[in-house]
Enzyme design. Sequence first.
Site, mmCIF file in Angstrom:
data_model
loop_
_atom_site.group_PDB
_atom_site.id
_atom_site.type_symbol
_atom_site.label_atom_id
_atom_site.label_comp_id
_atom_site.label_asym_id
_atom_site.label_seq_id
_atom_site.Cartn_x
_atom_site.Cartn_y
_atom_site.Cartn_z
ATOM 1 N N TYR A 56 20.051 -31.291 57.054
ATOM 2 C CA TYR A 56 19.414 -31.463 55.741
ATOM 3 C C TYR A 56 17.958 -31.851 55.975
ATOM 4 O O TYR A 56 17.645 -32.997 56.333
ATOM 5 C CB TYR A 56 20.097 -32.562 54.924
ATOM 6 C CG TYR A 56 21.506 -32.245 54.440
ATOM 7 C CD1 TYR A 56 21.992 -30.948 54.359
ATOM 8 C CD2 TYR A 56 22.347 -33.277 54.022
ATOM 9 C CE1 TYR A 56 23.275 -30.680 53.902
ATOM 10 C CE2 TYR A 56 23.631 -33.018 53.555
ATOM 11 C CZ TYR A 56 24.086 -31.721 53.501
ATOM 12 O OH TYR A 56 25.361 -31.465 53.041
ATOM 13 N N LEU A 206 29.217 -31.848 40.025
ATOM 14 C CA LEU A 206 28.412 -31.405 38.877
ATOM 15 C C LEU A 206 27.986 -29.948 39.063
ATOM 16 O O LEU A 206 27.087 -29.472 38.369
ATOM 17 C CB LEU A 206 27.178 -32.306 38.719
ATOM 18 C CG LEU A 206 27.501 -33.776 38.507
ATOM 19 C CD1 LEU A 206 26.229 -34.608 38.486
ATOM 20 C CD2 LEU A 206 28.290 -33.969 37.220
ATOM 21 N N ARG A 208 26.261 -28.748 41.387
ATOM 22 C CA ARG A 208 24.843 -28.791 41.788
ATOM 23 C C ARG A 208 23.918 -29.007 40.592
ATOM 24 O O ARG A 208 22.765 -28.599 40.597
ATOM 25 C CB ARG A 208 24.460 -27.510 42.525
ATOM 26 C CG ARG A 208 25.351 -27.239 43.716
ATOM 27 C CD ARG A 208 25.141 -25.881 44.308
ATOM 28 N NE ARG A 208 26.153 -25.598 45.323
ATOM 29 C CZ ARG A 208 26.074 -25.989 46.583
ATOM 30 N NH1 ARG A 208 25.031 -26.662 46.995
ATOM 31 N NH2 ARG A 208 27.027 -25.711 47.433
ATOM 32 N N GLY A 209 24.440 -29.583 39.537
ATOM 33 C CA GLY A 209 23.634 -29.864 38.346
ATOM 34 C C GLY A 209 23.961 -28.932 37.195
ATOM 35 O O GLY A 209 23.656 -29.221 36.041
ATOM 36 N N SER A 212 26.003 -30.603 34.606
ATOM 37 C CA SER A 212 25.601 -32.002 34.407
ATOM 38 C C SER A 212 25.193 -32.271 32.967
ATOM 39 O O SER A 212 25.037 -33.415 32.560
ATOM 40 C CB SER A 212 24.408 -32.332 35.317
ATOM 41 O OG SER A 212 23.275 -31.581 34.901
ATOM 42 N N GLY A 213 24.979 -31.181 32.201
ATOM 43 C CA GLY A 213 24.478 -31.371 30.839
ATOM 44 C C GLY A 213 22.968 -31.395 30.792
ATOM 45 O O GLY A 213 22.375 -31.408 29.711
HETATM 46 N N1 LIG Z 1 30.209 -30.090 52.934
HETATM 47 C C1 LIG Z 1 29.423 -29.250 52.336
HETATM 48 O O1 LIG Z 1 29.472 -28.030 52.591
HETATM 49 C C2 LIG Z 1 28.436 -29.743 51.320
HETATM 50 C C3 LIG Z 1 27.694 -28.835 50.557
HETATM 51 C C4 LIG Z 1 26.818 -29.336 49.625
HETATM 52 C C5 LIG Z 1 26.677 -30.694 49.435
HETATM 53 N N2 LIG Z 1 27.391 -31.565 50.196
HETATM 54 C C6 LIG Z 1 27.237 -33.024 50.044
HETATM 55 O O2 LIG Z 1 27.618 -33.406 48.741
HETATM 56 C C7 LIG Z 1 26.549 -34.087 48.094
HETATM 57 C C8 LIG Z 1 26.564 -33.782 46.621
HETATM 58 O O3 LIG Z 1 26.393 -32.387 46.442
HETATM 59 P P1 LIG Z 1 25.465 -31.811 45.318
HETATM 60 O O4 LIG Z 1 24.190 -32.553 45.374
HETATM 61 O O5 LIG Z 1 25.428 -30.352 45.419
HETATM 62 O O6 LIG Z 1 26.309 -32.186 44.057
HETATM 63 P P2 LIG Z 1 26.183 -32.488 42.559
HETATM 64 O O7 LIG Z 1 26.371 -33.944 42.382
HETATM 65 O O8 LIG Z 1 27.114 -31.529 41.918
HETATM 66 O O9 LIG Z 1 24.720 -32.044 42.079
HETATM 67 C C9 LIG Z 1 23.647 -32.899 42.216
HETATM 68 C C10 LIG Z 1 22.512 -32.419 41.334
HETATM 69 O O10 LIG Z 1 22.907 -32.488 39.973
HETATM 70 C C11 LIG Z 1 21.828 -32.897 39.162
HETATM 71 N N3 LIG Z 1 22.263 -34.012 38.275
HETATM 72 C C12 LIG Z 1 22.125 -34.044 36.937
HETATM 73 N N4 LIG Z 1 22.637 -35.185 36.451
HETATM 74 C C13 LIG Z 1 23.088 -35.898 37.491
HETATM 75 C C14 LIG Z 1 23.697 -37.171 37.589
HETATM 76 N N5 LIG Z 1 23.951 -37.946 36.542
HETATM 77 N N6 LIG Z 1 24.032 -37.607 38.818
HETATM 78 C C15 LIG Z 1 23.797 -36.851 39.909
HETATM 79 N N7 LIG Z 1 23.205 -35.631 39.868
HETATM 80 C C16 LIG Z 1 22.853 -35.149 38.644
HETATM 81 C C17 LIG Z 1 20.734 -33.336 40.089
HETATM 82 O O11 LIG Z 1 19.729 -32.346 40.060
HETATM 83 P P3 LIG Z 1 18.238 -32.749 39.684
HETATM 84 O O12 LIG Z 1 17.903 -33.857 40.630
HETATM 85 O O13 LIG Z 1 17.478 -31.494 39.911
HETATM 86 O O14 LIG Z 1 18.325 -33.209 38.252
HETATM 87 C C18 LIG Z 1 21.335 -33.372 41.468
HETATM 88 O O15 LIG Z 1 20.456 -32.899 42.458
HETATM 89 C C19 LIG Z 1 25.287 -33.610 48.824
HETATM 90 O O16 LIG Z 1 24.240 -34.535 48.697
HETATM 91 C C20 LIG Z 1 25.809 -33.502 50.236
HETATM 92 O O17 LIG Z 1 25.799 -34.771 50.852
HETATM 93 C C21 LIG Z 1 28.282 -31.101 51.121
#
Ligand SMILES: NC(=O)c1ccc[n+]([C@@H]2O[C@H](COP(=O)([O-])OP(=O)(O)OC[C@H]3O[C@@H](n4cnc5c(N)ncnc54)[C@H](OP(=O)(O)O)[C@@H]3O)[C@@H](O)[C@H]2O)c1
Length: 333
Positions: A56, A206, A208-209, A212-213
């Site tokens: 990352y 979420l 990836r957002g 998320s709304g």
């Molecule tokens: N094992 C794997 O293959 C894999 C793959 C992907 C991720 N991951 C891990 O899982 C973690 C979470 O994944 P993700 O970031 O894709 O998931 P997520 O929680 O579905 O999406 C996060 C994005 O949602 C938006 N968002 C809007 N409201 C939110 C709220 N209340 N809380 C949090 N986010 C909100 C944000 O975008 P904005 O900041 O643009 O508003 C944030 O960047 C990653 O950080 C990583 O550590 C693992």
Amino acid sequence: METRKLGSTGPQTSQLGLGLMGMSDLYGPADRAESLATIHSALDAGVTLLDTGDFYGMGHNEMLLGEALQGRNRERVQVSVKFGALRDPDGGFIGYDSRPQAVANFLAYSLRRLGTDYIDIYRPSRLDPATPIEDTIGAIAEQVRKGHVRHVGLSEVNADTLRRAHAVHPITDVQIEYSMISRGIENGLLQTARELGVGITAYGVLSRGLISGHWTAQREGEQDYRGLHSPRFQGENLKHNLELVERMRAVAQVKGISVAQLAIAWVMAQGSDIVPLVGARTRSRLQEALGALDAVLLQADLEALELIVPQGAAAGGRYNDYQLSHLDSEKAA
Ligand SMILES: NC(=O)c1ccc[n+]([C@@H]2O[C@H](COP(=O)([O-])OP(=O)(O)OC[C@H]3O[C@@H](n4cnc5c(N)ncnc54)[C@H](OP(=O)(O)O)[C@@H]3O)[C@@H](O)[C@H]2O)c1
């Protein structure tokens, strides 16, 4: 905050984890000071599970986490690290390497960047097609014996691979995408994990957002991973998926919670063996996510949600075809 035991052999962690990926990579610019403040706020709120990957931001994310943990009680947090993905200088993903010597090499760099002498959960980010999973897990198990790693995890594998890995060394958890609109794990993997006493750390709760709304049609084509590479964020797919979000919003409003809180609470309601990793990059997003811990979804709510957003409701794959081809979890077990 309540805690959860990750699998039958894993550590006790907070019921919600924080994923750090977006603080260094893939989701557009992130503010370093705000990222550090977000990690500190999460720790102060009782979040103990912090997920990162050595790829990352090519080490940036680990150094950020290392800095955030300075002066904190190391024993009170669980650091989860993924390794194995290979990157090029332009940020491209160019393959996977989980050979035993690569495991030792990646681990040495991660420990230095994190400023710690052990990693709580160490996992290959994807199955390396050229290396038997037994060899990779055996190499991590050797690092467990040496004290550099405490637990072994997996990411995006199918039930067969999980069984083979678990036969070599107990697996703490499988990290995999799971949300109201990404429910592939319900087709066998979740059942196998439960049978073996392996926990789930759910990412993309979420989507990836997208659910998320906060995502809007006007953000289509944003120059980050989502706008450029994720089918669900594009064209007619996006339009369809945002309609699903509006259905979720109607339920959330009745419950007096936000859409993001509903989406997180839905994952938590699928079982106490599932720990969602939320990808908050700012304190305000984190506060919203933490609010999901107070949301109570009753059986009637879950049934209503199943009717309006049934399994398979999303338009577009959760990854593009090239990336899906690298997912062991998408291959029949
Ligand atoms: N094992 C794997 O293959 C894999 C793959 C992907 C991720 N991951 C891990 O899982 C973690 C979470 O994944 P993700 O970031 O894709 O998931 P997520 O929680 O579905 O999406 C996060 C994005 O949602 C938006 N968002 C809007 N409201 C939110 C709220 N209340 N809380 C949090 N986010 C909100 C944000 O975008 P904005 O900041 O643009 O508003 C944030 O960047 C990653 O950080 C990583 O550590 C693992």
